[in-house]
Each structure stands twice: as C-alpha cells, then as structure tokens.
Design an enzyme around this catalytic site. Structure first.
Site, short mmCIF file in Angstrom:
data_model
loop_
_atom_site.label_atom_id
_atom_site.label_comp_id
_atom_site.label_asym_id
_atom_site.label_seq_id
_atom_site.Cartn_x
_atom_site.Cartn_y
_atom_site.Cartn_z
N ASP A 53 25.55 32.88 49.67
CA ASP A 53 24.07 33.81 49.56
C ASP A 53 24.20 35.83 50.74
OD1 ASP A 53 21.42 35.27 48.04
OD2 ASP A 53 20.82 33.76 47.46
N GLU B 209 12.15 37.98 45.27
CA GLU B 209 12.15 36.81 46.67
C GLU B 209 10.78 36.58 47.31
OE1 GLU B 209 16.53 36.48 48.50
OE2 GLU B 209 16.28 38.44 46.82
C1 BGC Z 1 19.51 36.32 46.25
C2 BGC Z 1 20.48 36.00 45.49
C3 BGC Z 1 21.18 37.37 45.22
C4 BGC Z 1 21.36 37.95 45.89
C5 BGC Z 1 22.27 39.42 45.94
C6 BGC Z 1 19.94 36.86 47.42
O1 BGC Z 1 18.73 37.52 48.24
O2 BGC Z 1 18.87 35.29 46.64
O3 BGC Z 1 19.85 35.17 44.06
O4 BGC Z 1 22.43 37.36 44.11
O5 BGC Z 1 21.10 38.64 46.69
O6 BGC Z 1 21.62 40.08 45.51
C1 BGC Z 2 18.80 43.21 48.60
C2 BGC Z 2 19.17 42.03 48.15
C3 BGC Z 2 18.70 40.93 48.55
C4 BGC Z 2 17.67 40.97 50.01
C5 BGC Z 2 18.08 39.37 50.65
C6 BGC Z 2 17.74 43.22 49.53
O1 BGC Z 2 18.43 44.11 50.84
O2 BGC Z 2 19.27 44.68 48.21
O3 BGC Z 2 20.21 41.84 46.62
O4 BGC Z 2 19.41 40.02 47.26
O5 BGC Z 2 18.51 41.67 50.79
O6 BGC Z 2 17.24 40.01 51.68
#
Ligand code: BGC
Ligand code: BGC
Length: 840
Positions: A324, A523
């Site tokens: 991830d 998130e």
């Molecule tokens: C998330 C994932 C996601 C990835 C790419 C991560 O922060 O936990 O679910 O696929 O970012 O955006």
């Molecule tokens: C990204 C996401 C990612 C997230 C995690 C964002 O800046 O665009 O894809 O999941 O950071 O911290």
C-alpha cells in the site's frame, strides 16, 4: 460457523475453504510458484506455456530490470520518460493524482497519459527478451469515480445492503469498461474488509460486517472486473485486473483506528477478515494488496507468516502482492526509500508513489549485497510477469491502438447509469415508516430540504475525483442527478418541489424530505471517537423538530458511510431511510420514495449489512459471531409490503462512557489524534505516520512510545526532529482573532538542553512563526499545561488561512515528555501573559 439463511452451495464450499485456510492440517505446501511442493489450497495447475515464457524473460533480465519491476511509482512523481532508465513494473494514479495535476482533467488527458507510459515501457531497452509492458492502476472503488463524467456507483456499504451478488458482477463489468476506456489496466478493488468497529473511517469501503456476505460478493466483483479466469472473456477488451485489499485485518483494528492494530487470534483473523480472499482468489484474483494495519503489533508489510506462509503457501496464491501507499515506511527499521524487510516478508511490488527512485537504488543495493536473496527477487518478478502474461498484457497494444479504448461514450453511458440507479434502489434501507408517510405521492407539493438535498458530491463520498472527495460540486458530475433533482423529475407529471436548505417554505408542503448526513472523507480522516451523529451541531435535528411542530409529515434520507447513532433524528422524523453513499444517480432514491419507476412498482428491498448500534458506541461481536448493543440487527429492513411493528420511541441517551466523551476542541486525547488529525514523527525532510505503539521517525531522531497517561516522545539530540499533528488544511484566522489558544497537557521526564520550538505549518510554506517553549519544559515530573494563544503565530507576513499542522514540537537537543491532550481552547487566562520568544 453459522451461515446466512440463503446459504448456497458455493458458500458452503467457501466455508470449507476457510476451515482449511485456518487449520491447514499438516499442510507443508510451499508457494507453488515453481510448480513444486504439495498442492496448496487454491493453487491451480500453472500453464506450462506461460511459465516457460516467463522463465525465458526472467533468465534474460538484468538485476536492474528485475528490481524496477518490483516498484510502482505515482504519476505525480514519475514521467513516461523515466521509464527509459527505470523500467518500473507499474504506475499508479493515487487518490489526489491526475494528468498535469488537474483532477478535473478530461478523459482524453488520462488516455494520453496512459498511452505515453505504455509506449515508454515498450520502447525501453530490453536486451534478450521482449519489452515488458507497464501496468497502470487506479482506485476505481465505486465506479471509475476519479474520472469526470463516469458513473459513480454506491459505495460498498450500500451495495452490501442490496444483498445481490449478481449486481456486483454487473457493476464490476461496467466499472472495468469505463476504467479501460482511458487505457487503465488495473483497478485497486474490491476492498474485502470486514469492518467490525464502524468508527473506522473506511467502513464504507466494506460490504459488510459479515464474512459470509463479503465472501459472496468478492468473487462476483473480481469476475465482473476481469472476466472469468479460464473463460473466453478473461481480460478481453473492457476488463481490468482487480486487486483484493487490504490483506489482512484492515477492518478489525482496535477501536476502529485506520492503519491500527488488529488484536485477534489467528483463527479469527483468517475466518472473519480472510473470508473475502479465499473466494476472490478462487475466482481468479491475481493481485492482493497488503494492508497498512498491524496484527498483534506486527505490521502486515513485515508479516512473513501471513504474506508468505499463509497466503502464498497454505492458500497457494500464485499472483503478486502489492504494497500500500508507502506503507512499508511504517515497518520498524524501514523508510519509504529503503525496506528490504517488506520484500523478505513477501511483498512482490512496493507502492512507492514519490519514493520510487531512491527505493529502487536502495533495493538494488540490497540485492547486490545479498541482503535480499536472488531467489526472493526472482520469485517476486516471476509473479509479476506471470500476472502480466496471464492478463494478456504482452499482447496488448498501446492504449490508443486498442479496440474500445478512447470511446468515452461508455463513461456514464445510459446503460451504466441505469445499472447504478438500480443499485441505489436496491441499497436503500427503510428503518421507519410511521403513518404511511412513504410512499410519496407524485402529485404532492414537497419540500426538499437539508444540507445535502442537492449535493452529488456528498452522495458520492470519498474516493471521488480526488482522495477525500470533499471539494466536489454538482457541476463535477455531468449527467448525474442529485436526490433533489431525482425527486423533482418524479414530480414532473403533476406535483411540485420546493428546495430549501433550512426548511422554510413559500407554500405549505404536503410532506418534506430532509436529506442530511455525513460529508465526504477517506481513510483516517474519517475515523470517529463515537458514532453519535453530528455531536457538536444539532441543526439537522432542529429542522426535524421544526417540521414536526408545523405538522408536516417528514421523511429523513440519511447519507452516511456507516451506521451512526441517530436515535433523536429517528424519533423526530416520520419515515427514515438509510441511503448510504449512493453516488451519481440520485434518481434511484426517488424511485423508492415514490414506490414506482417507469410505471412499475418499486419497494424497499435493502437490508442492513451492518448492525445498527443502539448507543453511540459500536456494536460488539461475541466469539460465536453474535452481536451485542444493536438497535436493528443485520438483515433488518422494512418495506411497503412488510411495514413491521409500530415504531416505539427510542432512548435519546447516547450511552457514551466518560472516557470516550468527545470535546469539539480536542485534537489529541486518549493517546491518539482525533480525526481529521493524524500524528507524524519527522526528521530531516521525512516523516512517518505514527500508527504503532512504539515507533521512530525515519532517521531515528524522535521515538514514540506509550505510557499510562498518554503518548511519550523522546528526542535523541542527533539532529532536529519533530512531532506533528497534521490533517485537513484549516483556516485558523478567526480562531486567532477570537483569542483561542493551543493547549498541551504534558509531563516532562527529561528537560530540554536546547531550544524547543512550537510551530504551525501551512500549505504554502511559512505561516506563523516558531516559538521557543523550552522555558515551560523545565519542571520534570509535573503535569502542566502549555497554553499559547494562536495570535502569537499571527505575526506580520504570516497567513493562518491554510494551517495543515496546528501543532509541531521540534528540537535538535534532548527532550523526553508525555503528552496527554492537545486542544484548541477558547480564550481564557493564559499561562503565558505574553507570547513565547519567536525564533527565526
Ligand atoms: C489506500 C489504498 C489505495 C492506495 C492508492 C492507499 O492509501 O489504502 O486503498 O489503493 O492508497 O491510492
Ligand atoms: C493519495 C492517496 C493515498 C493517501 C495515503 C494521498 O495523498 O492520493 O492515494 O491513499 O495519500 O496517505
């Protein structure tokens, strides 16, 4: 294991697999990568021709090429030209990334970009083997929702309520068609989390708290996206690779903390949280995304037992494990630029959005030194190449030369919107319908009110256009309809609608519809302390009470990514519909509210896939799977046909234990940051998200631990390091003008030997000033409160309009302290009569 009432033979078979997954009696199977060893649970015979093809490439690849295959960079930090030198295995567009940095780019701009990356990978020098195409991935987690004009399907929480696996297959297919129209080959979906504490900000990405339902949905979504493995349609044009995420235990973290620790036995971990993997892998899922969370204190990105022994060994997974987003940096001893431990644990490809180049160099060095054995690298690369080969990537021409690519009429097509509208209809759950308030009459005069009545952005939630999805307006969804627009259209034949946010009206309505609920989040920014709906702001409740006082029958349409404690609102409304996050097709809501669509009767068929809590604390799961503290059990849902028992007034006591009471001013309490804030440990130019009990900043300057009163931080004095609270950019100008202060309750255990800076950090460089608070940290052992007026930071030339970090404590000396609380407190008598000394 107890199964759902509509147990099918497939489910029974899957549950048998769970058992084998858990018990694996005497199973010594190694990953069947090489085709050797005892056959593992889900291993299927490898295709000889594919394996030979992969072997021939592998044997001619340089170590540099191999390491590059194992790394995925983000379009914000990698250019197609980079692929000439660094032949990365994959490119992603993360939540906030888009062509040219513009998340409102036209689909053509996406296609131009994917095409350039693909061509660059084919043109990269490849001696002795065919060029290896790059695979481009995106978070199409509820339709191709990052693209303007796409069909935005309901989030998983709503789909779960539909209890319709066939619908998942159709949504997967439609999503893949839209995604692949822009040349994208890989979707980071489905999320097969089994969310157990819906205070978790990602609960809406979970289909259900029930492992059985998740196990039933996961393969349908995988097959919809990819086509049937072994079938004629597998990865044919209009399909994309899926990835099942986040392995393992993301939905089970303690107190529902995102990226937190899942504290359960291995058998519970596998039978509850592993349910979706077994069935998805059976259906041909070739990619598994490792999770940010830890299991009993060990980060999943470092968990050899689960990634290698269980997933690849016992289950026989032959595809690859992707990491991830920089999640490997949270593994003790790792940084985002260097993490052999994750590869040794079983990660095959690391998601290294901005860190890819340094990570490549460091991983290459670790391969040269033998710190990562050649066999592990070959295994990882073989898996990646195998997936590319099985998916037909070696035969795919560049996106612009593909049949069906570039035809953007598929984005938000009539057929896809009709499917999404059906999904909305099936997902709505009727929780109350006193006095036959519903269905509404298409000839009535209706008042449509509430802050979210005409707001497609709110309907769509997070992971829409950008990561948090919190800046979207109706114009961002061409072709979509708000709930208000859907109601208005349904009334076209004779009724009328008046839109009013606050419930005032020109003509007294026959009935009112109030659309209210959560605003978008993604998130950790969506984590909650309690489930009480809108604890600090009761304006929605007041609106219901006002309508009741005016004797207007009122329908509540509640938008949310999870069940919330809404007893007062349930009492105050005449009818109550849980509408989840329905997406771009608001008309689906109207279909059910009016009980008809296109002249055909429509009833509520949605049933809760999550228990609805009786108090503002989450429901509890007993060891036998039974649920305590539910107001409405899983599977509950009324309908026109089955109106249920008369509604009995509900308790309006949220039942929150003292230690969980929330104060609106709190930024940090009970040893953790309060969302949308997160804690980071920083040194040099790097920082790491603090998600473990014991953790160090990237270069070890600051360490964090726990003690009975809060979080303990220690600075080792080698160079400057800081502890930071960071989250959504907030405008603190008004708070500063009102005289509010940052208040920190702390106890020093080792006094500072250098200056200690209290700072704010803002979006565009400098904001405020750094204040030296060392003088307040000189009394070890005493609990004290540091209170610094925000106005102290509002010095000339500083701008507090976009504060991203409302608290940072930094020193290059030694210091050890425990922090119990951080608050933004209203004006009062301050510990400081004047501001602490400013430091340049
Ligand atoms: C998330 C994932 C996601 C990835 C790419 C991560 O922060 O936990 O679910 O696929 O970012 O955006
Ligand atoms: C990204 C996401 C990612 C997230 C995690 C964002 O800046 O665009 O894809 O999941 O950071 O911290």
């Amino acid at each position: 294991m107890t199964l759902e009432p509509n147990v099918s033979s497939t489910l029974a078979a899957i549950s048998l697999s769970f058992l084998a997954f858990i018990v694996a009696p005497g199973c010594t199977a190694t990953a069947s990568v090489t085709g050797h060893g005892a056959p593992a649970l889900l291993a299927r015979p490898l295709d000889e021709a594919t394996e030979q093809f992969v072997s021939s490439i592998l044997s001619n690849m340089t170590l540099e090429e191999k390491i590059a295959q194992m790394i995925q960079g983000d379009i914000a930090s990698v250019q197609p030209e980079d692929l000439a030198t660094y032949k990365l295995g994959s490119i992603l567009a993360g939540g906030g990334a888009a062509p040219g940095g513009n998340v409102r780019s036209k689909p053509q701009a996406w296609l131009d970009l994917t095409d350039r990356f693909y061509r660059a990978s084919l043109a990269a020098p490849a001696k002795g083997h065919p060029p290896i195409p790059v695979v481009f991935g995106i978070d199409a987690v509820h339709g191709d929702a990052k693209l303007i004009g796409a069909t935005v399907f309901p989030h998983n929480v709503g789909l779960g309520a539909a209890h319709d696996a066939g619908l998942m297959r159709e949504i997967g297919k439609a999503t893949a068609e839209e995604v692949s129209a822009a040349g994208i080959d890989w979707t980071f979906a489905p999320t097969v989390a089994v969310a157990r504490d819906v205070r978790w900000g990602r609960s809406y990405e979970s289909y259900s708290e029930s492992p059985e339902l998740v196990a039933e949905y996961a393969p349908a979504m995988v097959e919809g996206l990819q086509g049937m493995l072994g079938g004629k349609d597998f990865m044919t044009p209009g399909h994309t690779l899926s990835s099942v995420k986040h392995f393992l235990g993301d939905g089970g973290t303690h107190d529902g903390r995102d990226q937190g620790d899942t504290r359960v036995s291995e058998s519970e971990l596998l039978s509850v949280h592993g349910a979706g993997y077994v069935s998805a892998l059976k259906a041909g899922a070739l990619i598994v995304m490792a999770s940010y969370n830890s299991w009993n204190g060990v980060k999943m990105h470092a968990n050899h037992h689960l990634l290698t022994d269980v997933l690849k060994g016992r289950l026989g997974f032959e595809g690859f494990v992707v990491g991830d987003w920089n999640a490997h940096e949270q593994v003790p001893g790792c940084s985002k630029e260097d993490c052999p431990a994750a590869i040794l644990a079983g990660l095959d490809m690391l998601m290294a959005p901005d860190s890819w180049k340094k990570l490549y160099e460091n991983t290459l060095a670790a391969a040269h030194s033998g710190a990562i054995p050649a066999a592990r690298i070959d295994d990882a690369v073989r898996r990646i190449l195998r997936v590319k080969a099985i998916a037909g990537m070696f035969q795919r021409p560049p996106p612009k030369e593909r049949r069906n690519v570039g035809d953007f009429s598929v984005l938000g097509s009539g057929a896809h919107r009709a499917l999404a509208r059906r999904a909305v209809r099936e997902s709505l759950v009727l929780m109350k319908n006193s006095g036959h308030t519903l269905p509404l009459d298409t000839h009535a005069h209706l008042l449509v009110c509430g802050g979210l009545a005409d707001d497609i952005g709110a309907q769509a939630g997070g992971w829409t256009i950008d990561w948090q999805g919190d800046h979207n307006h109706n114009e961002d969804f061409p072709g979509g309809t708000s709930i208000y627009a859907g109601i208005k259209a349904a009334l076209a034949a004779g009724g009328s609608a008046e839109l009013s946010r606050d419930g005032s009206y020109k003509v007294k309505p026959d009935a009112a519809v109030v659309v209210f609920g959560e605003r978008p989040y993604a998130e950790f920014e969506g984590d909650l302390e309690t489930l009480e709906y809108s604890p600090g702001d009761k304006r929605d409740l007041a609106l219901f009470k006002k309508l009741r006082a005016a004797k207007i029958p009122t329908v509540a349409v509640f938008l949310s990514g999870r069940p919330r404690w809404v007893n007062p609102e349930l009492n105050a409304a005449d009818a109550f519909v849980a509408a989840w996050l329905p997406g771009s097709e608001g008309e689906g809501v109207a279909d059910v509210l009016f009980g008809s669509a296109a002249g055909k009767p429509v009833d509520f068929t949605g049933r809760l896939s999550f228990s609805w809590p009786a108090t503002a604390m989450p429901v509890l799961f007993a060891a036998d799977g039974s649920v305590k503290n539910a107001l409405y059990p899983r599977d509950f849902g009324l309908s026109y046909r089955d109106p249920g028992a008369p509604f009995v007034k509900l308790s309006e006591d949220p039942g929150v234990p003292k230690q969980w009471e929330v104060s609106a001013s709190s930024l940090f309490a009970r040893s953790h940051p309060i969302a949308p804030w997160s804690l980071f440990l920083a040194d040099g130019a790097d920082q790491v998200h603090l998600t473990l009990e014991d953790q160090a900043s990237p270069h070890g300057i600051v360490t964090a631990g726990m003690d009975e009163a809060g979080r303990q931080f220690a600075w080792n004095g080698a160079s400057a390091g800081s502890v930071r609270l960071s989250g959504r950019a907030s405008d603190l100008t008004a708070a500063a003008a009102r005289g509010e202060s940052i208040e920190v309750r702390y106890r020093v255990t080792q006094i500072p030997d250098r200056t200690v800076l209290l700072k704010l950090l803002c979006t565009e460089g400098k904001c405020g000033t750094a204040l030296d608070v060392a003088a307040s940290l000189r009394e070890p052992g005493e609990w004290r409160t540091l209170s610094v007026p925000l106005s102290c930071f509002a010095v000339p030339g500083s701008d507090l309009r976009e504060v991203e970090v409302p608290f940072a404590l930094e020193t290059d000396g030694h210091l050890r302290l425990t922090i119990a609380d951080i608050d933004l407190e209203p004006a009062r008598e301050h510990a400081y009569r004047s501001c602490p000394p400013a430091i340049d």
